[in-house]
Design a protein around this motif. Structure first.
Motif, PDB file in Angstrom:
ATOM      1  N   HIS A  91       0.822  -1.207   0.000  1.00 14.61           N
ATOM      2  CA  HIS A  91       0.000   0.000   0.000  1.00 14.61           C
ATOM      3  C   HIS A  91       0.858   1.260   0.000  1.00 14.61           C
ATOM      4  N   CYS A  92       0.299   2.319  -0.550  1.00 16.69           N
ATOM      5  CA  CYS A  92       0.938   3.635  -0.457  1.00 16.69           C
ATOM      6  C   CYS A  92      -0.096   4.663  -0.018  1.00 16.69           C
ATOM      7  N   LEU A  93       0.373   5.806   0.413  1.00 12.16           N
ATOM      8  CA  LEU A  93      -0.493   6.933   0.752  1.00 12.16           C
ATOM      9  C   LEU A  93      -0.412   7.917  -0.404  1.00 12.16           C
ATOM     10  N   ALA A  94      -1.550   8.236  -0.997  1.00  5.74           N
ATOM     11  CA  ALA A  94      -1.553   9.076  -2.200  1.00  5.74           C
ATOM     12  C   ALA A  94      -2.560  10.211  -2.060  1.00  5.74           C
ATOM     13  N   ALA A  95      -2.216  11.374  -2.624  1.00  5.61           N
ATOM     14  CA  ALA A  95      -3.072  12.560  -2.547  1.00  5.61           C
ATOM     15  C   ALA A  95      -2.857  13.409  -3.800  1.00  5.61           C
ATOM     16  N   LEU A  96      -3.595  14.490  -3.904  1.00  5.94           N
ATOM     17  CA  LEU A  96      -3.413  15.394  -5.044  1.00  5.94           C
ATOM     18  C   LEU A  96      -1.978  15.925  -5.074  1.00  5.94           C
ATOM     19  N   PRO A  97      -1.426  16.143  -6.259  1.00  8.44           N
ATOM     20  CA  PRO A  97      -0.062  16.663  -6.367  1.00  8.44           C
ATOM     21  C   PRO A  97       0.121  17.953  -5.563  1.00  8.44           C
ATOM     22  N   GLY A  98       1.242  18.026  -4.849  1.00  8.47           N
ATOM     23  CA  GLY A  98       1.547  19.194  -4.048  1.00  8.47           C
ATOM     24  C   GLY A  98       1.073  19.105  -2.610  1.00  8.47           C
ATOM     25  N   THR A  99       0.305  18.065  -2.284  1.00  9.61           N
ATOM     26  CA  THR A  99      -0.201  17.903  -0.916  1.00  9.61           C
ATOM     27  C   THR A  99       0.927  17.452   0.013  1.00  9.61           C
ATOM     28  N   LYS A 100       0.962  17.987   1.221  1.00  7.08           N
ATOM     29  CA  LYS A 100       1.909  17.563   2.246  1.00  7.08           C
ATOM     30  C   LYS A 100       1.169  16.733   3.289  1.00  7.08           C
ATOM     31  N   ILE A 101       1.887  15.760   3.849  1.00  9.02           N
ATOM     32  CA  ILE A 101       1.249  14.880   4.823  1.00  9.02           C
ATOM     33  C   ILE A 101       0.646  15.659   5.983  1.00  9.02           C
ATOM     34  N   ASP A 102       1.359  16.688   6.457  1.00  6.93           N
ATOM     35  CA  ASP A 102       0.853  17.423   7.623  1.00  6.93           C
ATOM     36  C   ASP A 102      -0.376  18.286   7.289  1.00  6.93           C
ATOM     37  N   GLN A 103      -0.758  18.334   6.016  1.00  4.95           N
ATOM     38  CA  GLN A 103      -1.953  19.079   5.619  1.00  4.95           C
ATOM     39  C   GLN A 103      -3.213  18.207   5.593  1.00  4.95           C
ATOM     40  N   LEU A 104      -3.042  16.923   5.766  1.00  7.42           N
ATOM     41  CA  LEU A 104      -4.164  16.008   5.588  1.00  7.42           C
ATOM     42  C   LEU A 104      -5.168  16.084   6.732  1.00  7.42           C
ATOM     43  N   ASP A 105      -6.442  16.078   6.373  1.00  5.78           N
ATOM     44  CA  ASP A 105      -7.526  15.975   7.350  1.00  5.78           C
ATOM     45  C   ASP A 105      -8.123  14.574   7.380  1.00  5.78           C
ATOM     46  N   GLU A 106      -8.043  13.856   6.236  1.00  2.00           N
ATOM     47  CA  GLU A 106      -8.767  12.587   6.127  1.00  2.00           C
ATOM     48  C   GLU A 106      -7.984  11.584   5.285  1.00  2.00           C
ATOM     49  N   VAL A 107      -8.025  10.315   5.711  1.00  2.00           N
ATOM     50  CA  VAL A 107      -7.440   9.218   4.941  1.00  2.00           C
ATOM     51  C   VAL A 107      -8.539   8.174   4.743  1.00  2.00           C
ATOM     52  N   ALA A 159      -2.621   5.093  -7.792  1.00  2.00           N
ATOM     53  CA  ALA A 159      -2.161   6.482  -7.708  1.00  2.00           C
ATOM     54  C   ALA A 159      -1.770   7.004  -9.088  1.00  2.00           C
ATOM     55  N   GLU A 160      -1.077   6.175  -9.856  1.00  2.49           N
ATOM     56  CA  GLU A 160      -0.639   6.595 -11.184  1.00  2.49           C
ATOM     57  C   GLU A 160      -1.816   6.744 -12.144  1.00  2.49           C
ATOM     58  N   VAL A 161      -2.765   5.797 -12.096  1.00  3.03           N
ATOM     59  CA  VAL A 161      -3.921   5.849 -12.986  1.00  3.03           C
ATOM     60  C   VAL A 161      -4.718   7.125 -12.779  1.00  3.03           C
ATOM     61  N   TYR A 162      -4.878   7.552 -11.520  1.00  2.00           N
ATOM     62  CA  TYR A 162      -5.744   8.691 -11.211  1.00  2.00           C
ATOM     63  C   TYR A 162      -4.963   9.978 -10.955  1.00  2.00           C
ATOM     64  N   GLY A 163      -3.681   9.980 -11.289  1.00  2.00           N
ATOM     65  CA  GLY A 163      -2.893  11.201 -11.263  1.00  2.00           C
ATOM     66  C   GLY A 163      -2.606  11.744  -9.876  1.00  2.00           C
ATOM     67  N   LEU A 164      -2.502  10.858  -8.882  1.00  2.00           N
ATOM     68  CA  LEU A 164      -2.196  11.300  -7.526  1.00  2.00           C
ATOM     69  C   LEU A 164      -0.692  11.211  -7.260  1.00  2.00           C
ATOM     70  N   GLU A 165      -0.263  11.968  -6.292  1.00  2.00           N
ATOM     71  CA  GLU A 165       1.142  11.947  -5.876  1.00  2.00           C
ATOM     72  C   GLU A 165       1.297  10.993  -4.692  1.00  2.00           C
ATOM     73  N   ILE A 166       2.318  10.173  -4.733  1.00  2.00           N
ATOM     74  CA  ILE A 166       2.566   9.229  -3.645  1.00  2.00           C
ATOM     75  C   ILE A 166       3.337   9.940  -2.532  1.00  2.00           C
ATOM     76  N   LEU A 167       2.723  10.013  -1.360  1.00  2.00           N
ATOM     77  CA  LEU A 167       3.342  10.678  -0.215  1.00  2.00           C
ATOM     78  C   LEU A 167       4.188   9.727   0.618  1.00  2.00           C
ATOM     79  N   ALA A 168       3.838   8.447   0.602  1.00  2.00           N
ATOM     80  CA  ALA A 168       4.598   7.431   1.350  1.00  2.00           C
ATOM     81  C   ALA A 168       4.319   6.078   0.718  1.00  2.00           C
ATOM     82  N   GLU A 169       5.354   5.231   0.671  1.00  2.00           N
ATOM     83  CA  GLU A 169       5.207   3.907   0.077  1.00  2.00           C
ATOM     84  C   GLU A 169       5.444   2.822   1.113  1.00  2.00           C
TER      85      GLU A 169
END
Length: 276
Positions: A91-107, A159-169
């Motif tokens: 599993h990886c953690l993925a979000a919109l490009p440019g997102t920082k982990i400390d900005q996350l409200d929801e997983v 993540a790659e299919v939907y254009g998300l950035e991987i924050l952690a692998e």
């Protein structure tokens, strides 16, 4: 080159799609056209209605155990197990490009994926953890809705299919995380070199009935790779037994089937296939 239609539970980027593509890359030597289904019953219906379709269905996870209801779905479907694929789940953690982990409200993700990444998610501190139907659909929802403070637990492929950035692998707690998938079709392989079979039967309620069956299988050189019991609806304390056997000699396997048949009730072969 013609494509093989493969029904899967989930959407593009899901682990079911990865298992299907891996299987046909190794065994089918053909490209596949994934047929997305909302759930496992839809997978079975799709394959039943199209004789040229196959269906990929998860049957067990090395950490979470068996998907008991899928054993029953296969037994009742009238379809045949024609192959299997084992997939390493990472599993990886993925979000919109440019997102920082400390900005996350929801997983968000599938409940099993969230459970498998529990330690990592706890390390993030207070965040809303939301259960959804599928890992890949969690990723797609974030991409389609442009949710900047949301992340998904999903595969790298999703993540790659939907254009998300991987924050952690590799965020799963236990790296020894594998899922075994079964490929369903209409006909057993017409080959002499098959080396694995899935059987199901019930037993008389007598002392030693199961041990007798296992002793016979052992005598004929059958390697029992899995046994799973499932309660029979409407019959208290009666069980179906699902057994995977692996072997080198199909002729000895046939002899073993003939030998155990009188010891069992409703013996049925759900699939015979090669493991290459």
């Amino acid at each position: 080159m013609p494509k093989q239609h493969v029904a899967i539970q989930g959407i593009r980027g899901s682990y079911h799609e990865m298992a299907a593509r891996n299987y046909y890359r190794k065994h089918g030597r053909c490209e596949i056209d994934v047929v997305e289904c909302r759930n496992f019953p839809e997978v079975i219906t799709a394959v039943r209605e199209h004789r040229d379709y196959t269906g990929m269905m998860a049957i067990e996870n090395s950490l979470a155990g068996s998907l008991l209801t899928n054993h029953e779905r296969i037994r009742k479907s009238g379809l045949t197990v024609i192959g299997e694929e084992e997939l390493r789940i990472s599993h990886c953690l993925a979000a919109l490009p440019g997102t920082k982990i400390d900005q996350l409200d929801e997983v968000a993700s599938h409940p099993m994926a969230l459970l498998q990444c529990e330690k990592f998610l706890e390390s993030l501190g207070p965040r809303r953890i939301v259960e959804k139907d599928d890992t890949a659909s969690s990723a797609r929802w974030i991409a389609e809705n442009r949710q900047p403070r949301h992340a998904a637990v999903c595969s790298r492929e999703a993540a790659e299919v939907y254009g998300l950035e991987i924050l952690a692998e590799a965020i799963e707690t236990d790296p020894h995380n594998f899922t075994r998938f079964l490929l369903l079709g209409h006909d057993m392989e017409s080959m002499d070199g098959f080396s694995k079979a899935l059987l199901v039967f019930s037993l008389p309620h007598t002392v030693g009935s199961l041990s007798q069956v296992l002793a016979v299988l052992s005598f004929y050189g059958m390697n029992l790779t899995k046994i799973q019991s499932f309660p029979i609806t409407g019959e208290a304390w009666q069980y179906l037994f699902y057994i995977d056997v692996a072997f080198n000699d199909p002729a000895r396997y046939r002899q073993a089937l003939d030998a155990v048949a009188p010891l069992t009730r409703d013996l049925k072969v759900l699939g015979e296939y090669s493991v290459r």
